[in-house]
Motif scaffolding. Sequence first.
Motif, PDB file in Angstrom:
ATOM      1  N   GLY A   8      34.355  38.554  45.263  1.00 50.30           N
ATOM      2  CA  GLY A   8      34.850  38.961  43.966  1.00 50.30           C
ATOM      3  C   GLY A   8      34.338  40.330  43.567  1.00 50.30           C
ATOM      4  N   GLY A   9      34.910  40.856  42.490  1.00 52.33           N
ATOM      5  CA  GLY A   9      34.475  42.158  41.999  1.00 52.33           C
ATOM      6  C   GLY A   9      35.528  42.756  41.087  1.00 52.33           C
ATOM      7  N   LEU A  10      35.333  44.016  40.787  1.00 49.54           N
ATOM      8  CA  LEU A  10      36.242  44.744  39.899  1.00 49.54           C
ATOM      9  C   LEU A  10      37.231  45.546  40.741  1.00 49.54           C
ATOM     10  CD1 LEU A  10      36.978  45.725  37.014  1.00 49.54           C
ATOM     11  CD2 LEU A  10      35.280  47.530  37.332  1.00 49.54           C
ATOM     12  N   VAL A  11      38.508  45.430  40.404  1.00 45.58           N
ATOM     13  CA  VAL A  11      39.532  46.154  41.149  1.00 45.58           C
ATOM     14  C   VAL A  11      40.591  46.628  40.164  1.00 45.58           C
ATOM     15  CG1 VAL A  11      40.796  44.013  41.667  1.00 45.58           C
ATOM     16  CG2 VAL A  11      41.117  46.018  43.128  1.00 45.58           C
ATOM     17  N   GLN A  12      41.197  47.731  40.451  1.00 49.99           N
ATOM     18  CA  GLN A  12      42.241  48.271  39.584  1.00 49.99           C
ATOM     19  C   GLN A  12      43.575  47.557  39.853  1.00 49.99           C
ATOM     20  OE1 GLN A  12      42.293  52.561  40.148  1.00 49.99           O
ATOM     21  NE2 GLN A  12      41.002  52.819  38.343  1.00 49.99           N
ATOM     22  N   GLY A  14      47.142  46.839  40.938  1.00 50.94           N
ATOM     23  CA  GLY A  14      47.823  47.371  42.103  1.00 50.94           C
ATOM     24  C   GLY A  14      46.973  47.356  43.360  1.00 50.94           C
ATOM     25  N   GLY A  15      45.698  47.116  43.189  1.00 52.81           N
ATOM     26  CA  GLY A  15      44.774  47.110  44.320  1.00 52.81           C
ATOM     27  C   GLY A  15      44.753  45.780  45.045  1.00 52.81           C
ATOM     28  N   PHE A  16      43.774  45.631  45.931  1.00 54.42           N
ATOM     29  CA  PHE A  16      43.678  44.425  46.745  1.00 54.42           C
ATOM     30  C   PHE A  16      42.230  43.965  46.807  1.00 54.42           C
ATOM     31  CE2 PHE A  16      41.692  46.377  50.395  1.00 54.42           C
ATOM     32  CZ  PHE A  16      42.074  47.703  50.290  1.00 54.42           C
ATOM     33  N   ARG A  17      42.099  42.695  47.180  1.00 60.18           N
ATOM     34  CA  ARG A  17      40.767  42.100  47.311  1.00 60.18           C
ATOM     35  C   ARG A  17      40.871  40.968  48.312  1.00 60.18           C
ATOM     36  NH1 ARG A  17      36.321  44.793  45.261  1.00 60.18           N
ATOM     37  NH2 ARG A  17      34.566  43.377  45.429  1.00 60.18           N
ATOM     38  N   ARG A  18      39.839  40.787  49.127  1.00 57.29           N
ATOM     39  CA  ARG A  18      39.788  39.664  50.049  1.00 57.29           C
ATOM     40  C   ARG A  18      38.609  38.773  49.701  1.00 57.29           C
ATOM     41  NH1 ARG A  18      39.093  39.263  56.601  1.00 57.29           N
ATOM     42  NH2 ARG A  18      36.904  39.680  56.066  1.00 57.29           N
ATOM     43  N   ASP A  88      46.583  39.828  35.089  1.00 56.34           N
ATOM     44  CA  ASP A  88      46.695  38.379  34.961  1.00 56.34           C
ATOM     45  C   ASP A  88      45.990  37.628  36.089  1.00 56.34           C
ATOM     46  OD1 ASP A  88      50.038  38.101  33.466  1.00 56.34           O
ATOM     47  OD2 ASP A  88      48.070  38.564  32.627  1.00 56.34           O
ATOM     48  N   ASP A  89      45.652  38.331  37.149  1.00 51.87           N
ATOM     49  CA  ASP A  89      44.929  37.697  38.253  1.00 51.87           C
ATOM     50  C   ASP A  89      43.432  37.623  37.979  1.00 51.87           C
ATOM     51  OD1 ASP A  89      47.142  39.477  40.407  1.00 51.87           O
ATOM     52  OD2 ASP A  89      47.184  37.309  40.010  1.00 51.87           O
ATOM     53  N   THR A  90      43.000  38.216  36.883  1.00 48.29           N
ATOM     54  CA  THR A  90      41.587  38.135  36.514  1.00 48.29           C
ATOM     55  C   THR A  90      41.195  36.677  36.302  1.00 48.29           C
ATOM     56  OG1 THR A  90      41.553  40.319  35.481  1.00 48.29           O
ATOM     57  CG2 THR A  90      39.896  38.736  34.739  1.00 48.29           C
ATOM     58  N   ALA A  91      40.190  36.242  37.048  1.00 49.99           N
ATOM     59  CA  ALA A  91      39.793  34.838  36.995  1.00 49.99           C
ATOM     60  C   ALA A  91      38.555  34.635  37.851  1.00 49.99           C
ATOM     61  CB  ALA A  91      40.923  33.937  37.521  1.00 49.99           C
ATOM     62  N   GLY A 111      32.026  29.666  42.060  1.00 52.10           N
ATOM     63  CA  GLY A 111      33.116  30.610  41.885  1.00 52.10           C
ATOM     64  C   GLY A 111      32.698  32.026  42.208  1.00 52.10           C
ATOM     65  N   THR A 112      33.714  32.838  42.449  1.00 53.05           N
ATOM     66  CA  THR A 112      33.504  34.272  42.591  1.00 53.05           C
ATOM     67  C   THR A 112      34.507  34.960  41.674  1.00 53.05           C
ATOM     68  OG1 THR A 112      33.294  36.095  44.184  1.00 53.05           O
ATOM     69  CG2 THR A 112      35.045  34.503  44.618  1.00 53.05           C
ATOM     70  N   LYS A 113      34.005  35.871  40.860  1.00 54.96           N
ATOM     71  CA  LYS A 113      34.832  36.431  39.792  1.00 54.96           C
ATOM     72  C   LYS A 113      35.580  37.668  40.255  1.00 54.96           C
ATOM     73  CE  LYS A 113      34.734  37.718  34.914  1.00 54.96           C
ATOM     74  NZ  LYS A 113      33.901  37.852  33.701  1.00 54.96           N
ATOM     75  N   VAL A 114      36.865  37.685  39.974  1.00 54.39           N
ATOM     76  CA  VAL A 114      37.699  38.852  40.229  1.00 54.39           C
ATOM     77  C   VAL A 114      38.193  39.383  38.887  1.00 54.39           C
ATOM     78  CG1 VAL A 114      39.818  39.713  41.278  1.00 54.39           C
ATOM     79  CG2 VAL A 114      38.433  38.013  42.487  1.00 54.39           C
ATOM     80  N   THR A 115      37.933  40.635  38.641  1.00 58.22           N
ATOM     81  CA  THR A 115      38.390  41.276  37.415  1.00 58.22           C
ATOM     82  C   THR A 115      39.336  42.408  37.784  1.00 58.22           C
ATOM     83  OG1 THR A 115      36.309  40.766  36.294  1.00 58.22           O
ATOM     84  CG2 THR A 115      37.712  42.454  35.299  1.00 58.22           C
TER      85      THR A 115
END
Length: 118
Positions: A8-12, A14-18, A88-91, A111-115
């Motif tokens: 998890g982490g902070l992403v803008q 349009g970006g991506f996260r794994r 809206d994917d922030t969770a 959990g792992t937080k994605v913002t």
Amino acid sequence: VQLQASGGGLVQAGGFRRLSCIGSGRSFNIYTLAWFRQAPGKDREFAAAIRYGTGATYYSDSVKGRSTISRDKAKNTIYLQMNSLKPDDTAVYYCAAKILYEPSYNFWGQGTKVTVSS
């Protein structure tokens, strides 16, 4: 069964996260592993699942087309690759596991937080 989620982490927007979830404690070949998420002020919801033995995948409408769930049997790990992220994917994202024939998930990782910032 122990599940350890990370990534998890902070992403803008349009970006991506794994996200990654390492499982331990037993072989997962007869398990379904899944990702759930809980947005602030909302109930936890299903995002994606994978039958660990066959690799069959399932997605919620909210992530379908933008996310891919996969597993690496050698590492006992599942992943959730999320693309085109939206605020809206922030969770908080949780990984979970259940034996195939069980009706509900009874093993949960932290959990792992994605913002996602706009």
